[in-house]
Design a protein around this motif. Structure first.
Motif, PDB file in Angstrom:
ATOM      1  N   LYS A 253       9.767  28.257 -16.498  1.00 18.69           N
ATOM      2  CA  LYS A 253       9.659  28.139 -17.892  1.00 18.69           C
ATOM      3  C   LYS A 253       9.354  29.376 -18.404  1.00 18.69           C
ATOM      4  O   LYS A 253       9.610  30.055 -19.388  1.00 18.69           O
ATOM      5  CB  LYS A 253       8.557  27.543 -17.548  1.00 18.69           C
ATOM      6  N   ALA A 254       8.074  30.833 -18.072  1.00 18.45           N
ATOM      7  CA  ALA A 254       7.810  31.527 -18.793  1.00 18.45           C
ATOM      8  C   ALA A 254       8.854  32.544 -18.234  1.00 18.45           C
ATOM      9  O   ALA A 254       9.167  33.861 -18.779  1.00 18.45           O
ATOM     10  CB  ALA A 254       6.925  31.679 -17.576  1.00 18.45           C
ATOM     11  N   THR A 255      10.124  32.581 -17.293  1.00 19.50           N
ATOM     12  CA  THR A 255      11.454  33.322 -17.588  1.00 19.50           C
ATOM     13  C   THR A 255      12.416  33.078 -18.270  1.00 19.50           C
ATOM     14  O   THR A 255      13.317  33.348 -18.418  1.00 19.50           O
ATOM     15  CB  THR A 255      10.992  33.790 -16.059  1.00 19.50           C
ATOM     16  N   GLY A 256      12.051  31.501 -19.001  1.00 19.30           N
ATOM     17  CA  GLY A 256      13.397  30.930 -18.900  1.00 19.30           C
ATOM     18  C   GLY A 256      14.823  30.831 -18.132  1.00 19.30           C
ATOM     19  O   GLY A 256      16.032  31.038 -18.675  1.00 19.30           O
ATOM     20  N   ASN A 257      14.372  30.689 -17.022  1.00 20.15           N
ATOM     21  CA  ASN A 257      15.410  30.540 -16.202  1.00 20.15           C
ATOM     22  C   ASN A 257      15.714  28.404 -15.397  1.00 20.15           C
ATOM     23  O   ASN A 257      15.125  28.394 -14.862  1.00 20.15           O
ATOM     24  CB  ASN A 257      15.723  31.183 -14.165  1.00 20.15           C
ATOM     25  N   TRP A 258      16.337  28.364 -16.398  1.00 18.67           N
ATOM     26  CA  TRP A 258      16.903  26.605 -16.725  1.00 18.67           C
ATOM     27  C   TRP A 258      17.129  26.301 -15.121  1.00 18.67           C
ATOM     28  O   TRP A 258      17.114  25.255 -14.631  1.00 18.67           O
ATOM     29  CB  TRP A 258      17.052  26.680 -17.815  1.00 18.67           C
ATOM     30  N   LYS A 259      18.378  27.298 -15.163  1.00 18.23           N
ATOM     31  CA  LYS A 259      19.324  26.620 -13.657  1.00 18.23           C
ATOM     32  C   LYS A 259      18.682  26.582 -12.375  1.00 18.23           C
ATOM     33  O   LYS A 259      18.725  26.384 -11.386  1.00 18.23           O
ATOM     34  CB  LYS A 259      20.322  27.648 -13.676  1.00 18.23           C
ATOM     35  N   GLN A 260      17.415  27.280 -11.992  1.00 16.36           N
ATOM     36  CA  GLN A 260      16.723  27.824 -11.113  1.00 16.36           C
ATOM     37  C   GLN A 260      15.863  26.516 -10.868  1.00 16.36           C
ATOM     38  O   GLN A 260      15.791  25.854 -10.276  1.00 16.36           O
ATOM     39  CB  GLN A 260      15.679  29.185 -11.468  1.00 16.36           C
ATOM     40  N   ALA A 261      15.070  26.102 -11.849  1.00 18.67           N
ATOM     41  CA  ALA A 261      13.972  25.266 -12.592  1.00 18.67           C
ATOM     42  C   ALA A 261      14.734  23.821 -12.224  1.00 18.67           C
ATOM     43  O   ALA A 261      14.035  23.318 -11.803  1.00 18.67           O
ATOM     44  CB  ALA A 261      13.952  24.843 -13.846  1.00 18.67           C
ATOM     45  N   ARG A 262      15.883  23.971 -12.471  1.00 19.32           N
ATOM     46  CA  ARG A 262      17.169  22.531 -11.928  1.00 19.32           C
ATOM     47  C   ARG A 262      16.857  22.476 -10.835  1.00 19.32           C
ATOM     48  O   ARG A 262      16.717  21.380  -9.804  1.00 19.32           O
ATOM     49  CB  ARG A 262      17.730  22.222 -13.000  1.00 19.32           C
ATOM     50  N   MET A 285      11.883  19.900 -18.538  1.00 21.08           N
ATOM     51  CA  MET A 285      12.544  19.304 -20.071  1.00 21.08           C
ATOM     52  C   MET A 285      12.218  20.566 -21.011  1.00 21.08           C
ATOM     53  O   MET A 285      13.304  21.503 -21.946  1.00 21.08           O
ATOM     54  CB  MET A 285      11.395  18.438 -20.415  1.00 21.08           C
ATOM     55  N   THR A 286      10.948  21.281 -21.316  1.00 23.74           N
ATOM     56  CA  THR A 286      10.900  22.502 -21.915  1.00 23.74           C
ATOM     57  C   THR A 286      11.618  23.732 -21.766  1.00 23.74           C
ATOM     58  O   THR A 286      12.291  24.394 -23.106  1.00 23.74           O
ATOM     59  CB  THR A 286       9.308  22.557 -22.115  1.00 23.74           C
ATOM     60  N   THR A 287      11.511  23.499 -20.022  1.00 30.14           N
ATOM     61  CA  THR A 287      12.729  24.999 -19.426  1.00 30.14           C
ATOM     62  C   THR A 287      14.362  24.730 -19.603  1.00 30.14           C
ATOM     63  O   THR A 287      14.913  25.616 -20.403  1.00 30.14           O
ATOM     64  CB  THR A 287      12.625  25.203 -18.384  1.00 30.14           C
ATOM     65  N   LEU A 288      14.893  23.577 -19.760  1.00 26.53           N
ATOM     66  CA  LEU A 288      15.741  23.382 -20.234  1.00 26.53           C
ATOM     67  C   LEU A 288      16.282  23.367 -21.790  1.00 26.53           C
ATOM     68  O   LEU A 288      17.171  24.237 -22.222  1.00 26.53           O
ATOM     69  CB  LEU A 288      16.300  21.243 -20.227  1.00 26.53           C
ATOM     70  N   GLN A 289      15.752  22.629 -22.384  1.00 25.41           N
ATOM     71  CA  GLN A 289      15.611  22.751 -23.813  1.00 25.41           C
ATOM     72  C   GLN A 289      15.768  24.201 -24.643  1.00 25.41           C
ATOM     73  O   GLN A 289      16.526  24.712 -24.825  1.00 25.41           O
ATOM     74  CB  GLN A 289      14.644  22.300 -25.156  1.00 25.41           C
ATOM     75  N   ARG A 290      14.437  24.813 -24.520  1.00 17.80           N
ATOM     76  CA  ARG A 290      14.312  26.855 -24.244  1.00 17.80           C
ATOM     77  C   ARG A 290      15.690  27.261 -23.354  1.00 17.80           C
ATOM     78  O   ARG A 290      16.311  28.472 -24.492  1.00 17.80           O
ATOM     79  CB  ARG A 290      13.666  27.089 -23.403  1.00 17.80           C
ATOM     80  N   VAL A 293      19.960  23.647 -23.149  1.00 20.93           N
ATOM     81  CA  VAL A 293      21.032  22.829 -22.975  1.00 20.93           C
ATOM     82  C   VAL A 293      20.019  21.833 -23.086  1.00 20.93           C
ATOM     83  O   VAL A 293      19.081  20.557 -22.186  1.00 20.93           O
ATOM     84  CB  VAL A 293      21.074  22.877 -21.593  1.00 20.93           C
ATOM     85  N   TRP A 294      19.592  21.148 -24.083  1.00 20.52           N
ATOM     86  CA  TRP A 294      19.201  20.233 -24.236  1.00 20.52           C
ATOM     87  C   TRP A 294      19.286  18.437 -23.972  1.00 20.52           C
ATOM     88  O   TRP A 294      18.595  18.088 -23.776  1.00 20.52           O
ATOM     89  CB  TRP A 294      19.057  20.265 -26.365  1.00 20.52           C
ATOM     90  N   GLU A 295      20.185  18.458 -24.242  1.00 23.91           N
ATOM     91  CA  GLU A 295      21.275  17.196 -23.478  1.00 23.91           C
ATOM     92  C   GLU A 295      20.644  17.028 -22.356  1.00 23.91           C
ATOM     93  O   GLU A 295      20.197  15.956 -22.312  1.00 23.91           O
ATOM     94  CB  GLU A 295      22.769  17.103 -23.345  1.00 23.91           C
ATOM     95  N   GLU A 296      20.546  18.285 -21.317  1.00 23.14           N
ATOM     96  CA  GLU A 296      19.513  17.527 -19.565  1.00 23.14           C
ATOM     97  C   GLU A 296      18.847  17.706 -20.288  1.00 23.14           C
ATOM     98  O   GLU A 296      17.886  16.821 -19.711  1.00 23.14           O
ATOM     99  CB  GLU A 296      20.246  18.809 -19.216  1.00 23.14           C
ATOM    100  N   SER A 297      18.127  17.833 -21.266  1.00 23.94           N
ATOM    101  CA  SER A 297      16.724  17.306 -21.261  1.00 23.94           C
ATOM    102  C   SER A 297      16.182  16.366 -21.690  1.00 23.94           C
ATOM    103  O   SER A 297      15.119  16.083 -21.154  1.00 23.94           O
ATOM    104  CB  SER A 297      15.522  18.538 -22.380  1.00 23.94           C
ATOM    105  N   ILE A 298      16.908  16.116 -22.502  1.00 27.05           N
ATOM    106  CA  ILE A 298      16.667  14.483 -22.803  1.00 27.05           C
ATOM    107  C   ILE A 298      17.063  13.862 -22.158  1.00 27.05           C
ATOM    108  O   ILE A 298      16.330  12.254 -21.746  1.00 27.05           O
ATOM    109  CB  ILE A 298      17.786  14.026 -24.140  1.00 27.05           C
ATOM    110  N   GLU A 299      18.493  14.410 -20.634  1.00 23.04           N
ATOM    111  CA  GLU A 299      18.581  13.315 -19.442  1.00 23.04           C
ATOM    112  C   GLU A 299      17.527  13.633 -18.891  1.00 23.04           C
ATOM    113  O   GLU A 299      17.113  12.267 -18.000  1.00 23.04           O
ATOM    114  CB  GLU A 299      19.632  13.425 -18.783  1.00 23.04           C
TER     115      GLU A 299
END
Length: 607
Positions: A253-262, A285-290, A293-299
């Motif tokens: 979340k701090a680095t914005g690495n949403w793929k690694q978070a997933r 969710m926060t990492t994805l929307q930032r 990829v907001w659709e995945e955040s809702i998923e």
């Protein structure tokens, strides 16, 4: 208890905050008490008619000498009770730990010696010989005063002495240093160095040590280092727990690495020992929307609900914010309503997220409805609330409403900023109020709020739309004088201003200046310059632009307007046809022969 004169009544059921007593040698202690009006009214019922309670308090506090104070028996009785009644701690409140004066003295002396007096500090530590408990207290002092180097020096001194009663004491102290460093992003790299020192001194590491090191490495974006620490953790026979994954997801979340978070979250789901909780879901969710990829955040939000994990207000806020990023105000509204149905009171952030969704979708009436609901329910409206509302009203052309909301913002004592100014300029632009826009710029400057590049771009566009090209030039110069460099939007706004005012020479000169920069012209800039070429009958220059535009295959060209210009060029100078690109010549001839055929041709190009 009621006084003998029947004037004041003391209510002892209400908690009373003890007043600070000022020392005075020659007077009783109670005569030096200063009573605030709020505290006075919290324990005293309104006085009888004819007695001005506020004046009595002000008279008491304003008189310096005790003998000058109105010392009636009733007031003096209240003062005594203020002195005698103890403050009751809040239920469930954490007791403030007692501070050892020796600890404070040692910590202050170490800090006062400075970084260059290491020998003096070590001599001080040798003299005091603090045990592990005292070292932890000293490190807490260092943490408060941001003295990270002192904390490292202290734990290294303790390690060099080797007088541990229990090896776990060393682990606790070294881990405490890492925690102090890792919670400050600028010191996260230092936390990894501390972890390396633990290995160097052969200090045993527990699950907390590994989790802290993983969090520091993830915050720095050093994912290879994260894998190394995970491997060392596995080799030590320690299994990852929920805090391990919290550290990993927090770093993503701090680095914005949403793929690694997933990936980390998927690993956690597949683990038999760890079950994701609301914090894990919300962080993902926060990492994805930032990450866009907001659709995945809702998923993920829907998956959390299906897993039986009850969302909290932060989870709902993340979901609403994701909808705002995706410009889906209807889904944002539905999630907001679901939060209310679940018995969760929306916070200011919740309302602001919903306002943002309405603002991005241009739903001004919905935004006003949200704002009125906030005020009705007593939810605090902050700077973000008003800025978002001003923005949506301004973009929608609600000039009077925008002005009213801005006045409400000022009356509420909320400070304006550059975002406020940008919203006000949007309203001025829609209403054609260029004079009001200039007035806002001057007013904000006088209050210490300087316009940014976005505001200046808006101002130049407003002035251009109203054919005030000289004032637009002055705004450009003012922007440069303030050290703000123009961007591609600034050039586009200024070129459009010159073109609308019929200043084709100025348009071409500014375009030449743009070409000398590293910025690439966009389709709007080409359109403005081509229109300027038409007005100045600069067909050769237009042909050069045609070729440059045809070479750019990354954007859709406005073939309708270009073909019309080519037709005019063909009429004015038939010889220019030989220099035009073949598709453009064909389009121009089609325009000349048949308007219907031209429309069909352009439709085929668009398809």
């Amino acid at each position: 208890m009621e006084s003998s004169m029947g004037i004041l009544r003391v209510t002892l059921k209400q908690p009373v905050v003890l007043q600070r007593l000022e020392s005075h040698r020659s007077t009783p202690r109670y005569s030096r008490i200063r009573v605030s009006r709020q505290q006075y009214e919290s324990i005293v019922t309104p006085p009888a008619a004819g007695i001005d309670q506020a004046q009595r308090i002000d008279a008491w506090n304003s008189s310096e000498a005790p003998e000058d104070r109105p010392c009636s028996p009733e007031l003096r009785d209240i003062e005594v009770r203020l002195q005698q009644q103890k403050k009751k701690p809040l239920k469930g409140a954490r007791k403030k730990p007692k501070i050892d004066p020796v600890v404070v003295d040692v910590a202050r002396r170490m800090v006062s010696l400075g970084k260059r007096s290491k020998d003096s500090r070590e001599a001080l530590l040798d003299e005091v010989a603090p045990d592990s408990s005292m070292c932890r207290q000293i490190m807490t002092y260092f943490d408060i005063h941001d003295a990270m180097d002192m904390a490292v020096e202290l734990v290294e001194w303790k390690t060099s002495r080797g007088d541990w009663k229990d090896p776990k004491e060393a682990t606790v102290l070294w881990t405490k240093v890492m925690k102090m460093q890792s919670k400050r992003p600028c010191h996260a790299g230092c936390a990894l160095k501390t972890y390396d020192r633990m290995k160097k001194y052969d200090i045993s590491r527990d699950i907390v040590s590994f989790n802290t090191a993983i969090a520091a490495a993830a915050t720095c974006g050093k994912w290879k280092r994260v894998e190394e620490i995970r491997t060392e953790m596995d080799n030590a026979g320690i299994q990852a727990d929920m805090y391990t994954y919290s550290s990993l997801l927090g770093g993503c979340k701090a680095t914005g690495n949403w793929k690694q978070a997933r990936r980390w979250f998927t690993e956690m789901e597949e683990s038999a020992d760890v079950v994701p909780n609301v914090f894990h879901y919300t962080t993902l969710m926060t990492t994805l929307q930032r990450g866009g990829v907001w659709e995945e955040s809702i998923e993920v939000f829907r998956k959390m609900e299906a897993a039986g994990v009850k969302p909290d207000v932060i989870s709902y806020n993340a979901a609403i914010t994701a909808c705002a990023k995706g410009e889906d105000w209807e889904q944002a509204w539905a999630i907001f309503s679901a939060m209310r149905r679940d018995g969760i009171d929306p916070s200011t952030i919740s309302y602001n997220a919903l306002l943002s969704a309405c603002e991005r979708c241009g739903q001004v009436d919905r935004a006003l409805e949200v704002f009125e609901n906030m005020k009705k329910r007593g939810v605090e409206c902050n700077q973000v609330t008003y800025n978002t509302l001003i923005s949506v009203c301004g973009k929608s052309g609600r000039f009077e409403t925008t002005m009213k909301i801005n006045q409400d913002m000022r009356d509420s004592g909320i400070r304006e900023d550059a975002f406020t100014l940008a919203g006000l300029l949007s309203a001025c632009g829609k209403a054609g109020e260029w004079k009001k826009a200039l007035s806002f710029i001057q007013e904000f400057k006088e209050s210490g709020i300087m316009p940014n590049i976005v505001v200046y771009n808006q101002l130049i566009s407003i002035l251009g739309d109203n054919l005030e090209w000289r004032r637009a030039v002055a705004a450009w110069k003012s922007m440069e004088d303030e050290g703000i460099a123009p961007d591609i939007v600034t050039y586009g706004a200024m070129l459009s201003t010159f073109e609308k005012a019929g200043k084709w020479r100025e348009t071409l000169d500014l375009y030449d200046a743009l070409i000398d920069t590293d910025m690439e012209p966009n389709i709007y800039i080409y359109s403005s310059v081509l229109n300027a070429c038409e007005k100045g009958r600069q067909w050769d220059r237009a042909t050069t632009l045609f070729k440059a535009m045809m070479e750019r295959g990354d954007q859709q060209l406005p073939m309708n307007s270009i073909a019309v210009l080519a037709r005019k060029a063909m009429y004015a100078s038939p010889g220019v046809l030989s220099a035009m690109p073949d598709p453009l010549v064909s389009a121009a001839k089609t325009v000349v022969e048949s308007g219907r055929a031209a429309r069909s041709y352009f439709s085929s190009i668009k398809k």
